[in-house]
Design an enzyme around this catalytic site. Structure first.
Site, short mmCIF file in Angstrom:
data_model
loop_
_atom_site.label_atom_id
_atom_site.label_comp_id
_atom_site.label_asym_id
_atom_site.label_seq_id
_atom_site.Cartn_x
_atom_site.Cartn_y
_atom_site.Cartn_z
N GLY A 190 0.83 -1.21 0.00
CA GLY A 190 0.00 0.00 0.00
C GLY A 190 0.86 1.25 0.00
O GLY A 190 1.61 1.49 0.94
N ALA A 278 -0.50 -1.99 4.82
CA ALA A 278 -1.05 -0.64 5.04
C ALA A 278 -2.00 -0.33 3.88
O ALA A 278 -1.77 0.57 3.09
CB ALA A 278 0.07 0.39 5.12
N HIS A 453 10.40 37.96 5.26
CA HIS A 453 11.52 37.45 4.47
C HIS A 453 12.71 37.19 5.37
O HIS A 453 12.99 38.02 6.23
CB HIS A 453 11.92 38.47 3.39
CG HIS A 453 13.13 38.04 2.62
ND1 HIS A 453 13.07 37.07 1.64
CD2 HIS A 453 14.43 38.42 2.70
CE1 HIS A 453 14.29 36.89 1.14
NE2 HIS A 453 15.12 37.71 1.77
#
Ligand SMILES: Cc1cc2nc3c(=O)[nH]c(=O)nc-3n(C[C@H](O)[C@H](O)[C@H](O)COP(=O)(O)OP(=O)(O)OC[C@H]3O[C@@H](n4cnc5c(N)ncnc54)[C@H](O)[C@@H]3O)c2cc1C
Length: 477
Positions: A190, A278, A453
């Site tokens: 999975g 999973a 920033h």
């Protein structure tokens, strides 16, 4: 049995859907009991459900530790840091995980107590007429009654018929969080959120990891530009992701597990030390409902509810993984809170269109709203702005410049319709997008919002600018 003790609200299940419902109901002045039957491997009881005991929190603890180990091995030298020979102390790493879990689950018990909620360890069973039978860990029984009952019994891992869990070589996600040695070869069945997170942990700690996914496409739930970028990075990290691979059989022996699967080339097999299954989770209602409660289940076993999480039985509600919708802790939490508000005669609401999804891999993945594929299928005119983290000063300074922010906005109204992020701290960055979309912000609203920033959040700002081909720090294509 003595006369039933009576409450305004009884919550069955103390996971991330149940315990917030109990706390909010108590904050609203109601008399509340919360019953939870979770049992740890050592037999101890704990609140917090799957999320705190065996899901979100322990997985993030190991993801963090394993990522630090990986960075120390592969990145420190770039920063000019020489650390000498690096060794892994998995036992210490696992102790840290367990300590975090214990602290967090103990914290829930304290929060319930502080809110005035009667916290009860035991299994709750709804009887007709909103009575609840509680079986304590010592087997003793009591009957409680309530004006309202909230069912929050969660989910359990899906077991594959061809690969039954044995708790040692073939394990579920909980088992994979508690390995006491790094497997040499690990197969993860999975490639969903849980499979990718667990695969990443053990790959970073040194395992060879093969991920088998039955679907032909990678991460179908995500925007496909993002999924493509993710697949590229994961494969570069060495995760062996095999798509279109359907597991047909497995045989465990003393030399490991032989996993057989079919793919486009035909029959295949591989030999591994351990297998993690999973492949998803299913709603858990075993022992929860006595005959005649009026609560109904759908064909997949979910408790049926209306848009307000009310079941077919009067004043019986259900929230979290046991009802329809994404199996996410924050979805369950908001449902629990909304129900507790409604019971108190207040306003409760969950915006199902804006539930963020996060995959805590590296690079991290997060999104909210609609994908480009969904907008195309719905015939919605949209514009797209993409800003790469390679152009972000902060990301470069962090040595984390992989990935991008992609913002989708309505072509005519400019309303933001989806934000998709792959890159550093994507799970944190997505919160700004969720908030913006809750307020139905336009791309221009984000464009005109000042972002400090140098921060990663500038990438969200620049993606909004890029949607109008007005990005400053990257080329507008
Ligand atoms: C490995 C892993 C990682 C995950 N990572 C994330 C993540 O990063 N983010 C995220 O949002 N989600 C994550 N999830 C999903 C998340 O854990 C679930 O969505 C969430 O726990 C659901 O909450 P819940 O309260 O509905 O159910 P649960 O957490 O399953 O809790 C239900 C509780 O009810 C108890 N119970 C059941 N029946 C009864 C009964 N009859 N009487 C008394 N008690 C009962 C159970 O013992 C349990 O304690 C992860 C899951 C796993 C397995």
């Amino acid at each position: 049995m003595a006369d039933a003790a009576s409450y305004d609200v009884i919550v069955i299940g103390g996971g991330p859907a149940g315990y917030p419902a109990a706390i909010r109901a108590a904050q609203n002045g109601l008399k509340v009991a919360c019953i939870d039957g979770w049992k740890n491997r050592d037999g101890s009881n704990a609140f917090g459900g799957t999320c705190l005991n065996a899901g979100c929190i322990p997985s993030k603890a190991l993801l963090e530790s394993s990522e630090l180990y990986h960075r120390a091995q592969h990145e420190f030298a770039t920063h000019g840091i020489k650390a000498g020979a690096l060794t892994l102390d998995l036992a210490a790493m696992q102790r840290r995980r367990a300590t975090i879990v214990k602290g967090m689950t103990g914290g829930i018990a304290s929060l319930l107590k502080a809110a005035g909620v009667t916290a009860i360890f035991g299994n709750g069973r709804l009887l007709p007429g909103r009575k609840v039978e509680v079986t304590a860990p010592d087997g003793s029984r009591q009957e409680l009654a309530a004006r309202h009952v909230i069912l929050a019994s969660g989910s359990v891992p899906v077991e594959l018929k061809v690969l039954p869990f044995d708790g040692r070589q073939i394990v579920d996600s909980w088992g994979a969080l508690e390995f006491d040695a790094v497997p040499q070869r690990l197969c993860v069945i999975g490639a969903g959120v849980i499979g990718l997170e667990l695969g990443s942990v053990w790959k970073r700690l040194g395992a060879e990891v093969i991920v088998l996914e039955a679907l032909e496409k990678f991460l179908v739930i995500a925007d496909q530009q993002l999924a493509g970028e993710a697949a590229r990075h994961f494969r570069k990290q060495g995760l062996d992701i095999r798509l279109g691979a359907r597991v047909t059989a497995a045989k465990a022996g003393k030399d490991g597990v032989t996993v057989s699967y079919t793919d486009a080339k035909g029959e295949q097999s591989l030999q591994v030390d351990q297998v993690v299954v999973a492949v998803g989770r299913r709603p858990f209602t075993s022992g929860l409902l006595a005959e005649g409660t009026g609560v109904t289940l759908d064909e997949r076993g979910f408790i049926q509810v209306d848009e307000h999480c009310h079941t077919a039985a009067e004043n019986v509600w259900a929230v979290g993984d046991v009802v329809r919708g994404p199996m996410l802790a924050h979805k369950g939490k908001e449902e629990g809170i909304a129900v507790a508000e409604r019971i108190a005669g207040r306003y409760g609401h969950v915006n199902y269109a804006l539930i963020p999804s996060v995959i805590y891999t590296a690079p991290e993945i997060a999104w909210v709203g609609q994908t480009e594929e969904q907008l195309k299928a719905a015939g919605v005119g949209y514009k797209s702005g993409v800003f790469p983290f390679a152009a972000s000063g902060r990301a470069r300074a962090m040595e984390a410049s992989a990935g991008f922010v992609k913002l989708l906005a309505d072509k005519s109204t400019d309303e933001i319709l989806g934000v998709h992020i792959i890159g550093p701290m994507a799970g944190e960055l997505i919160a700004e997008a969720v908030l913006a979309m809750e307020f139905r912000a336009s791309a221009e609203d984000l464009q005109r919002t000042i972002h400090a920033h140098p921060t990663l959040s500038e990438a969200v700002h620049e993606a909004a600018l890029a949607a109008d081909k007005r990005a400053i720090d990257s080329l507008n294509r």
